[in-house]
Enzyme design. Structure first.
Site, PDB file in Angstrom:
ATOM      1  N   ALA A  65      43.107  56.271  35.618  1.00  0.00           N
ATOM      2  CA  ALA A  65      44.074  56.906  35.767  1.00  0.00           C
ATOM      3  C   ALA A  65      44.360  58.016  34.631  1.00  0.00           C
ATOM      4  CB  ALA A  65      45.411  56.180  36.055  1.00  0.00           C
ATOM      5  N   ASP A  68      41.539  60.467  35.047  1.00  0.00           N
ATOM      6  CA  ASP A  68      41.812  61.348  36.228  1.00  0.00           C
ATOM      7  C   ASP A  68      42.807  62.446  35.696  1.00  0.00           C
ATOM      8  OD1 ASP A  68      40.124  59.986  37.689  1.00  0.00           O
ATOM      9  OD2 ASP A  68      41.528  58.865  38.792  1.00  0.00           O
ATOM     10  N   LEU A 114      34.232  62.720  43.472  1.00  0.00           N
ATOM     11  CA  LEU A 114      35.195  63.036  44.695  1.00  0.00           C
ATOM     12  C   LEU A 114      36.638  63.576  43.969  1.00  0.00           C
ATOM     13  CD1 LEU A 114      34.679  59.756  46.624  1.00  0.00           C
ATOM     14  CD2 LEU A 114      34.482  62.282  47.453  1.00  0.00           C
ATOM     15  N   GLU A 145      36.378  55.195  54.779  1.00  0.00           N
ATOM     16  CA  GLU A 145      35.720  54.393  54.446  1.00  0.00           C
ATOM     17  C   GLU A 145      36.223  53.692  52.961  1.00  0.00           C
ATOM     18  OE1 GLU A 145      31.863  56.203  53.120  1.00  0.00           O
ATOM     19  OE2 GLU A 145      32.051  57.692  54.643  1.00  0.00           O
ATOM     20  N   LYS A 147      36.610  52.652  49.381  1.00  0.00           N
ATOM     21  CA  LYS A 147      36.073  53.132  47.878  1.00  0.00           C
ATOM     22  C   LYS A 147      35.629  51.792  47.253  1.00  0.00           C
ATOM     23  CE  LYS A 147      36.915  56.669  44.446  1.00  0.00           C
ATOM     24  NZ  LYS A 147      36.330  55.935  43.372  1.00  0.00           N
ATOM     25  N   ASP A 149      34.382  49.948  44.169  1.00  0.00           N
ATOM     26  CA  ASP A 149      34.367  50.130  42.873  1.00  0.00           C
ATOM     27  C   ASP A 149      33.179  49.506  42.143  1.00  0.00           C
ATOM     28  OD1 ASP A 149      35.430  50.826  40.385  1.00  0.00           O
ATOM     29  OD2 ASP A 149      37.069  49.264  40.221  1.00  0.00           O
ATOM     30  N   ARG A 168      23.715  57.861  39.234  1.00  0.00           N
ATOM     31  CA  ARG A 168      24.039  59.320  39.451  1.00  0.00           C
ATOM     32  C   ARG A 168      24.000  60.027  37.972  1.00  0.00           C
ATOM     33  NH1 ARG A 168      30.447  60.328  40.756  1.00  0.00           N
ATOM     34  NH2 ARG A 168      30.592  59.513  38.630  1.00  0.00           N
ATOM     35  N   GLU A 203      26.800  52.535  46.769  1.00  0.00           N
ATOM     36  CA  GLU A 203      27.346  51.816  45.517  1.00  0.00           C
ATOM     37  C   GLU A 203      27.028  50.558  45.357  1.00  0.00           C
ATOM     38  OE1 GLU A 203      29.417  54.175  44.519  1.00  0.00           O
ATOM     39  OE2 GLU A 203      30.915  53.057  43.187  1.00  0.00           O
ATOM     40  N   TYR A 255      26.461  54.994  51.813  1.00  0.00           N
ATOM     41  CA  TYR A 255      27.714  55.703  52.426  1.00  0.00           C
ATOM     42  C   TYR A 255      27.179  57.240  52.628  1.00  0.00           C
ATOM     43  CZ  TYR A 255      28.936  56.034  47.383  1.00  0.00           C
ATOM     44  OH  TYR A 255      28.795  56.071  46.046  1.00  0.00           O
ATOM     45  N   LYS A 320      36.961  61.179  54.843  1.00  0.00           N
ATOM     46  CA  LYS A 320      35.929  62.543  54.809  1.00  0.00           C
ATOM     47  C   LYS A 320      36.196  63.249  56.232  1.00  0.00           C
ATOM     48  CE  LYS A 320      32.448  59.792  52.078  1.00  0.00           C
ATOM     49  NZ  LYS A 320      31.483  59.015  52.113  1.00  0.00           N
ATOM     50  N   LYS A 344      43.373  57.151  45.958  1.00  0.00           N
ATOM     51  CA  LYS A 344      43.423  55.799  45.015  1.00  0.00           C
ATOM     52  C   LYS A 344      44.860  55.073  45.366  1.00  0.00           C
ATOM     53  CE  LYS A 344      40.246  56.651  41.642  1.00  0.00           C
ATOM     54  NZ  LYS A 344      40.296  56.686  40.516  1.00  0.00           N
ATOM     55  N   CYS A 438      66.955  23.308  22.393  1.00  0.00           N
ATOM     56  CA  CYS A 438      65.775  23.728  21.945  1.00  0.00           C
ATOM     57  C   CYS A 438      64.688  22.907  22.482  1.00  0.00           C
ATOM     58  CB  CYS A 438      65.709  24.104  20.382  1.00  0.00           C
ATOM     59  SG  CYS A 438      64.172  24.375  19.825  1.00  0.00           S
ATOM     60  N   CYS A 441      63.487  21.340  18.645  1.00  0.00           N
ATOM     61  CA  CYS A 441      64.188  20.467  17.761  1.00  0.00           C
ATOM     62  C   CYS A 441      65.436  19.598  18.584  1.00  0.00           C
ATOM     63  CB  CYS A 441      64.796  21.282  16.775  1.00  0.00           C
ATOM     64  SG  CYS A 441      65.825  22.599  17.360  1.00  0.00           S
ATOM     65  N   CYS A 456      67.645  29.638  18.739  1.00  0.00           N
ATOM     66  CA  CYS A 456      67.852  28.312  18.176  1.00  0.00           C
ATOM     67  C   CYS A 456      68.030  28.476  16.659  1.00  0.00           C
ATOM     68  CB  CYS A 456      66.371  27.455  18.249  1.00  0.00           C
ATOM     69  SG  CYS A 456      66.223  26.177  16.972  1.00  0.00           S
ATOM     70  N   CYS A 461      63.902  23.953  12.484  1.00  0.00           N
ATOM     71  CA  CYS A 461      63.123  23.572  13.731  1.00  0.00           C
ATOM     72  C   CYS A 461      61.825  23.775  13.605  1.00  0.00           C
ATOM     73  CB  CYS A 461      63.692  24.678  14.714  1.00  0.00           C
ATOM     74  SG  CYS A 461      62.732  24.655  16.370  1.00  0.00           S
TER      75      CYS A 461
HETATM   76  S1  IVH Z   1      31.015  59.510  48.897  1.00  0.00           S
HETATM   77  C1  IVH Z   1      29.832  63.902  47.925  1.00  0.00           C
HETATM   78  N1  IVH Z   1      32.161  57.283  49.476  1.00  0.00           N
HETATM   79  O1  IVH Z   1      33.327  57.227  44.279  1.00  0.00           O
HETATM   80  C2  IVH Z   1      30.722  62.320  47.808  1.00  0.00           C
HETATM   81  N2  IVH Z   1      31.814  57.749  47.362  1.00  0.00           N
HETATM   82  O2  IVH Z   1      34.931  58.753  42.379  1.00  0.00           O
HETATM   83  C3  IVH Z   1      30.041  61.390  47.304  1.00  0.00           C
HETATM   84  N3  IVH Z   1      32.566  55.724  46.009  1.00  0.00           N
HETATM   85  O3  IVH Z   1      30.591  58.908  42.900  1.00  0.00           O
HETATM   86  C4  IVH Z   1      30.680  60.202  47.114  1.00  0.00           C
HETATM   87  N4  IVH Z   1      32.965  54.348  47.773  1.00  0.00           N
HETATM   88  O4  IVH Z   1      30.279  56.395  42.990  1.00  0.00           O
HETATM   89  C5  IVH Z   1      31.658  57.963  48.494  1.00  0.00           C
HETATM   90  N5  IVH Z   1      32.744  55.352  50.485  1.00  0.00           N
HETATM   91  C6  IVH Z   1      32.633  55.960  49.299  1.00  0.00           C
HETATM   92  C7  IVH Z   1      32.553  55.425  48.031  1.00  0.00           C
HETATM   93  C8  IVH Z   1      32.310  56.494  46.868  1.00  0.00           C
HETATM   94  C9  IVH Z   1      32.854  54.660  46.212  1.00  0.00           C
HETATM   95  C10 IVH Z   1      32.359  56.151  44.636  1.00  0.00           C
HETATM   96  C11 IVH Z   1      31.010  57.108  44.329  1.00  0.00           C
HETATM   97  C12 IVH Z   1      31.540  58.193  43.902  1.00  0.00           C
HETATM   98  C13 IVH Z   1      32.777  58.090  43.136  1.00  0.00           C
HETATM   99  C14 IVH Z   1      33.890  59.098  43.104  1.00  0.00           C
END
Ligand code: IVH
Length: 708
Positions: A65, A68, A114, A145, A147, A149, A168, A203, A255, A320, A344, A438, A441, A456, A461
């Protein structure tokens, strides 16, 4: 007893948080940044450092966070001031430069990142932007979809043969991890019906079950535990030795497509997913297409509460645009497509059983209730207990032993019990009652009117004495290695030690009697004796910290040691003399006076003197180069790389003439952020335009007094 260590930390952190709140009230100052140009330069340095830590070393130094937020701030300024935008700006790049250990792989089609939506309002704003971008289109379909991790990879098949897999990296050039990807079970090595060239992106992740198994093995082998599945997956994929990767049981969800030559023409992402599935590639079953945006929002909300259901970690939902022609029309910035957004999830919370509420007794006698929990993995680590602060907090949260409770990490660091799950509460549950005596003690506990805390008040103690000694021996105070809880308890139970002054009078025969059951343990005793001897030479500030004077933290202790030079001057100092030190307030000044007005405390100092503990400051300590004179550098999170600890770093700052208060204000020169840093200081630094830096920059700062 096993809980005391953790509660020290908790109390210390909470005290610091109170301070933050206090300061925040008096100094709400608006951003006073000299120029956008300066801020942009600072943000770029910080983001580059975080990128390197996250992508380059798999060791993130700040929570996502925070990262970002920095990136967004930079993007906002660049939008307002296009003259400051450069092609090298991190807003235009993805990830970090590739690591030199792995051969570089140039991505034919860049791997993008993203943009994020932190809540449903931001998701709605993205929707509005998209509608504007595709104005005139009859309809607009969305694909939702999960996301994942994990770690993004691109896998290339030529004539159906897996020929290359790359991370990447910076989006244009990644690292060759082919040999490792070949060990991942659900990635086919051959796809007979594949188009001539097929690049599949997705991923790589470590299933939670695999992560837990791995940690069981680590535990059995006496090896350190892995922190969380994401970092373990990233570390596992970037191994030189592929047999290590093979043991980690990684998996893959695809994906997206990268370069594709040959194969059927596709018009929507659902067709793409169908193709990938038909080729035997792993497509996540939760992918869903919607035509109504309200359904997209519902999907995001429902996954917020189901986020822990899958056997893999997710940190959001990716929304998307489904139609590939519409994607084309919307296009991309140089960093991220406009046709997708990552929604997020907020900081994670988990349900677990509150097994009991116990009370611990601190060195001041404060009785702190704490939750004993069924261990639960939340926010990247396993939580087994959490402070409940005081009687009123337990009552206002109405948490009861046996309840299922919601647990989260406050500011990403401190575990917190949010409240009970009332629907799970058993009919015969009763409110918890603060104990009247306590637990150590057995003498009555006292709570004065107007005070939130219960104490206490028995000086003798055992719990108070033991926690006092453990604090004295802790790394941030006198750093006496080998003086663990069991030894401390034994020393107190046997009456060998009644206060910290007695530690330096301990003899070898006494310790042999206490610790040695067979002769091989003699080394233990010898080590402990040399640790105690070593502690006789600790700096005066550490002695002051070790004494456990209320409100006195390391930076104030250092200032006081420097000003008064020896303990006798401190014992004699009037409140006004202490308060006159820049950076010391009346609360600390009074607390010091009160402490040394107590005859018992003075007798402890005399025991130190008799037993050869150094009670003054050395010339060397006085003459550190004062490069930080007048500068205030705040340190947050845990520093565990080059610096021994955060307090060590603070001491070094103070040694060089700087100040290191517990909170950020407009006069802060820089905020140094370690791992698992709290959010509030970062927010404040960002509001006030204070540079946020890492350990490397701090080292530079200590050497030169300037930020690199
Ligand atoms: S699409 C052009 N789909 O999130 C778009 N990314 O924060 C490319 N990620 O780099 C990514 N799940 O490593 C896409 N269902 C999903 C994802 C996903 C995880 C990751 C991916 C991306 C990062 C961006």
């Amino acid at each position: 007893m096993a809980y005391f260590g953790a509660l020290f930390i908790t109390t210390e952190v909470l005290e610091r948080q109170n301070l933050v709140f206090h300061v925040a009230k008096v100094s709400l100052v608006m951003n006073e940044f000299d120029s956008d140009q300066d801020r942009v330069a600072q943000l770029r340095v910080q983001i580059a450092a975080h990128n390197e830590a996250y992508h380059g070393r798999d060791e993130p130094t700040v929570p996502d966070a925070v990262y970002d937020q920095l990136l967004r701030e930079l993007a906002e300024i660049e939008q307002r001031r296009p003259d400051l935008l450069t092609a090298e700006s991190p807003t235009q790049l993805v990830g970090s430069a590739p690591n030199e250990i792995f051969a570089p792989v140039e991505h034919k089609v860049p791997m993008m990142s993203l943009d994020n939506a932190m809540d449903l309002d931001e998701l709605a704003s993205w929707h509005e932007r998209v509608l504007k971008g595709i104005e005139g289109a009859a309809s607009c379909e969305f694909v939702c979809e999960l996301k994942f991790d994990g770690l993004a990879v691109s896998i290339r098949y030529e004539d159906g043969e897996l020929v290359q897999a790359a991370t990447r990296g910076n989006g244009r050039v990644g690292e060759d991890v082919t040999h490792n990807v070949l060990t991942i079970e659900n990635i086919p090595h051959r796809i007979p019906d594949a188009p001539k060239v097929l690049e599949v992106r997705g991923e790589v992740y470590l299933p939670i079950s695999g992560f837990e198994l791995l940690n069981e093995q680590q535990l059995a082998n006496g090896e350190p535990l892995f922190a969380n599945p994401r970092n373990t997956a990233a570390g596992s994929l970037r191994q030189k030795d592929a047999t290590v990767t093979a043991n980690r049981k990684l998996a893959f969800w695809c994906y997206q497509l990268g370069e594709i030559i040959g194969g059927p023409q596709m018009s929507s992402s659902i067709e793409t997913f169908e193709l990938l599935k038909s080729l035997g590639l792993p497509v996540n079953p939760e992918v869903t297409q919607f035509s109504d945006f309200a359904e997209v929002q519902r999907f995001c909300e429902s996954w917020m509460s189901k986020r822990h259901d899958p056997d893999y970690e997710i940190d959001g939902v990716v929304v998307k645009i489904a139609d590939l022609a519409q994607r084309e029309a919307l296009g991309s910035t140089s960093r991220a497509p406009r046709w997708a957004i990552a929604f997020k999830f907020p900081p994670e919370e988990k349900l677990t059983r509150l097994v009991a509420i116990d009370v611990s007794i601190g060195r001041t006698g404060r009785a702190t209730p704490f939750a004993v929990l069924d261990p639960v993995f939340v926010g990247g680590s396993t939580v087994g207990m959490a402070t409940l602060h005081n009687e009123d907090q337990v009552a206002s949260k109405d948490v009861r032993p046996g309840d299922m409770v919601v647990v989260r990490k406050a500011g990403d660091v401190i575990p917190e019990v949010v409240g009970p799950s009332l629907s799970d509460r058993s009919a015969d549950s009763k409110p918890w009652v603060f104990p009247s005596v306590c637990p150590s003690c057995q003498l009555p506990l006292e709570r004065l009117e107007g005070d939130a805390n219960t104490y206490c008040v028995n000086r003798k103690c055992p719990a108070r004495i033991e926690t006092g000694i453990s604090h004295f021996a802790s790394r941030n105070a006198m750093d006496i290695e080998g003086l663990g809880e069991r030894t401390v308890r034994g020393l107190v139970e046997q009456g060998m030690v009644n206060d910290v002054g007695d530690l330096f009078a301990l003899t070898k025969p006494q310790l042999m009697e206490l610790l040695v059951s067979d002769s091989s343990n003699e080394t233990l005793v010898n080590n402990l004796i040399s640790a105690i001897n070593g502690a006789r030479e600790r700096p005066l500030a550490n002695v002051l910290i070790g004494l456990g004077i209320e409100h006195l933290g390391p930076s104030a202790a250092e200032l006081i040691a420097r000003r008064f030079r020896n303990i006798d001057n401190i014992v004699r100092a009037e409140t006004g003399d202490v308060e006159a030190i820049d950076g010391i307030g009346p609360v600390i000044a009074q607390s010091i006076r009160q402490f040394f007005d107590d005859e018992h405390n003075k007798s402890v100092v005399e025991k130190f003197r008799l037993n050869g503990v150094r009670l003054d400051i050395t010339e060397e300590e006085i003459h550190a180069p004062q490069v930080l004179d007048g500068r205030s550098v705040v340190v947050t999170g845990s520093l565990d790389g080059w610096f021994v600890s955060r307090d060590e770093a603070k001491r070094l700052i103070i040694d060089r003439g700087g100040k290191s208060p517990g909170s950020v204000s407009k006069s802060t020169y820089a905020l140094v952020v370690g791992s698992e840093a709290g959010q509030s200081k970062l927010d404040k630094a960002s509001d006030l335009g204070i540079p946020v830096v890492g350990e490397a920059e701090l080292r530079h700062l200590l050497e030169t007094g300037e930020l690199p």
